[in-house]
Every structure is written in structure tokens, then in C-alpha cells.
Write a protein that holds these residues in place. Structure first.
Motif, PDB file in Angstrom:
ATOM      1  N   CYS A  21       0.840  -1.208   0.000  1.00  0.00           N
ATOM      2  CA  CYS A  21       0.000   0.000   0.000  1.00  0.00           C
ATOM      3  C   CYS A  21       0.868   1.249   0.000  1.00  0.00           C
ATOM      4  N   GLN A  22       1.873   1.275   0.869  1.00  0.00           N
ATOM      5  CA  GLN A  22       2.696   2.473   1.002  1.00  0.00           C
ATOM      6  C   GLN A  22       3.563   2.693  -0.224  1.00  0.00           C
ATOM      7  N   ARG A  70      -8.967  -0.661   0.680  1.00  0.00           N
ATOM      8  CA  ARG A  70      -8.953   0.516   1.559  1.00  0.00           C
ATOM      9  C   ARG A  70      -9.420   0.147   2.961  1.00  0.00           C
ATOM     10  N   ARG A  73      -6.609  -1.696   4.589  1.00  0.00           N
ATOM     11  CA  ARG A  73      -5.502  -0.809   4.967  1.00  0.00           C
ATOM     12  C   ARG A  73      -5.828  -0.099   6.277  1.00  0.00           C
ATOM     13  N   GLU A 145      -3.473   9.696   4.389  1.00  0.00           N
ATOM     14  CA  GLU A 145      -3.395   8.244   4.553  1.00  0.00           C
ATOM     15  C   GLU A 145      -2.936   7.837   5.959  1.00  0.00           C
ATOM     16  N   ARG A 147      -0.042   7.939   7.578  1.00  0.00           N
ATOM     17  CA  ARG A 147       1.097   7.020   7.492  1.00  0.00           C
ATOM     18  C   ARG A 147       2.074   7.165   8.647  1.00  0.00           C
TER      19      ARG A 147
END
Length: 299
Positions: A21-22, A70, A73, A145, A147
Motif C-alpha cells: 500500500c505504502q 482501503r 488498509r 493516509e 502514514r
């Protein structure tokens, strides 16, 4: 259908999925994790078979998340954060500040953040730091997102979902090579400044965005522009006589002190902003992130 099947998930699958994902790439995720690309692809396929839904689509050549991806995640990030928090809380019970601090910093902040991090790590030697340098656009994406634990940026979007705390002045100054014709002029009109070639970063740069907003407020547009890929390249270009630039003072303190660059007295400059530490309000900070935020913002 019962959700008990999700209990068969493994942390290894979750970590590999989040890495894809990243990185938005199987190959880059494999490189980050020191695995082969087939091994990464196999783990993602196993996860898709377990869930019964595809996690990724290709749009052209770009990898993108499906709705199921999504959702996974969000769940995966939440799971990893909870595990990290428990690990830190257990360390606290032993009287130790321990864990990992993940930071995203806009490129100009890289000139002063290592000193702040070093001071924090001297007080908490068991803390591991992971710092990623991004441009403004990338920093905004990473915030959306969720992160990183904390993000350091100079221009915070107007978004109530974000919490931000200013902690350091951020002046944007006009710089030139010593001996430039504008060096000894007072109150140089912005129109005169823009007659010279301007060295700048890519469109996602926060400094470029702020300066363009100043120009637009005056009904002006920068003329001849040379786009260079980094602050270091821009400083070297100015010193070599390629043109002028608007840079954060933090990014060029060394060159100004050594006399390799000079500031210009341009109307409207310096632009005074603040460096801010930012995180989504919904994020529950880990003990390490909370301690670093307090250290950063306490005078």
C-alpha cells in the motif's frame, strides 16, 4: 458470513500488504522488506483468497486500492498502531521510554530536525527514529493516509480533521549570489525581482506555493523559471549565478553565514510563516510520539 475467518490473518500478511500500500508497488515493497517479488505477491494473493475480495487494481500501470483494499488498509494500520502502543506501554511499566517514532518532514525542515531528534534521543536512548523527507504535496498525501506518527510542515491545510501546533518561525527569504545588482538596493519592487531568472522546486513544493500566492495577490506571475530538484541544487544554482531564489532561511543559514549567499530586501519578503507539528485528530498518539510532540513544542 461470520467474520471469524479473519482470525486466520497473520501479522506477516498484514505487514506485507501495508508495505505494498505504502510503496504502491510489489517490487518496491519487496525491496523494502528484503523479500522476493513473488513472495510478496503470494502473500497478497493468500490474503485476497482469505477475504474473498481483490485488494488491488491496476489503473493503467499504476497500482490502486479497491474498496476492500482501503478497508483492509485502515484495519491493518489500526492493528499495527495498537500493537506498537501496547509495546510502548509495557516498556513504560518497566520505566523505559521505548519504541519507534515515525516522522514525515517537509524538505526544508531536514536542516533543523536532526538536532531536535538528537536531543530527544539523548533523553530516551531506547527510542528508534524513522524520518522521511517529503515535499509539501507528498506530506499532505501522507497525512490523508495517516502514514506517520507526526508530520512537520510549514503550511497546514484548512482541515478540521487535523491538529497542528506551531513550534518554530519559518521565514522565506530572497537570496542571490554576492555582488548581484539587487544586493545593495532597498525595498526592491517585486516586479524588479521577477525580471531575473527564478530557481524553484517542483509544483508540489510548499515554498514555491507560498511565493506564487504572494505573486498572485499582486497580480504578478514569475517569468523565467528554472526548475531544480532539491534545495541543495537551488542553492548551488544561485551560487553559480543561474538566478535568484526564495528559500526558507533554515535551508540556507550555513551559506548565508559563510557569505556564499546574500539576502535581498524585496518588497513583501521575508514571508513569515511557522513550522508546525501536525497529526490527524483521530490518531491516538503513542507514548513516544506524545513525548516528542511535547518536547518539540515546549519552550
Amino acid at each position: 458470513m461470520s467474520t471469524a475467518y479473519l482470525s486466520r490473518l497473520t501479522l506477516r500478511q498484514v505487514r506485507i500488504f501495508l508495505a505494498v500500500c505504502q510503496q504502491e508497488s510489489y517490487s518496491r515493497a519487496a525491496e523494502e522488506l528484503a523479500l522476493t517479488q513473488p513472495a510478496v505477491s503470494a502473500q497478497v494473493r493468500n490474503l485476497e483468497e482469505l477475504i474473498g475480495e481483490p485488494l488491488f487494481d491496476y489503473v493503467g500501470k499504476r497500482l490502486s486500492l479497491t474498496p476492500a483494499g482501503r478497508a483492509m488498509r485502515r484495519a491493518g494500520q489500526d492493528l499495527m498502531r495498537r500493537l506498537v502502543r501496547v509495546e510502548m506501554e509495557l516498556a513504560e511499566l518497566r520505566g523505559v521510554m521505548q519504541g519507534t517514532l515515525t516522522l514525515a518532514v517537509e524538505s526544508s525542515a531536514q536542516y533543523f530536525m536532526p538536532e531536535r531528534l538528537a536531543a530527544f534521543c539523548r533523553r530516551h536512548p531506547e527510542v528508534e527514529v524513522q524520518m522521511r523527507v517529503l515535499n509539501h504535496g507528498e506530506a499532505l498525501k501522507s497525512l490523508r493516509e495517516d502514514r506517520y506518527d507526526l508530520t512537520i510542515m510549514g503550511q497546514v491545510p484548512d482541515d478540521r480533521r487535523l491538529r497542528f501546533v506551531p513550534f518554530r518561525q519559518n521565514d522565506l527569504v530572497a537570496v542571490a549570489v554576492p555582488g548581484h545588482p539587487l544586493q545593495d538596493m532597498e525595498a526592491v519592487p517585486l516586479t524588479r525581482f521577477l525580471e531575473f531568472p527564478l530557481l524553484s522546486r517542483e509544483p508540489g513544493s510548499g515554498t514555491r506555493l507560498v511565493f506564487e500566492e504572494l505573486c498572485q495577490s499582486r497580480g504578478l506571475r514569475p517569468g523565467r523559471r528554472q526548475q531544480l530538484g532539491s534545495q541543495e541544487a537551488i542553492k548551488a544554482g544561485v551560487i553559480a549565478g543561474l538566478g535568484l531564489a526564495v528559500l526558507p532561511r533554515d535551508a540556507c543559514r550555513e551559506e548565508l553565514a559563510a557569505g556564499r549567499l546574500v539576502t535581498l530586501d524585496v518588497d513583501g519578503l521575508p514571508l513569515k510563516r511557522s513550522w508546525c507539528v501536525v497529526h490527524p485528530r483521530a490518531r491516538h498518539l503513542t507514548p513516544v510520539a506524545d513525548a516528542f510532540l511535547k518536547a518539540l513544542t515546549t519552550v
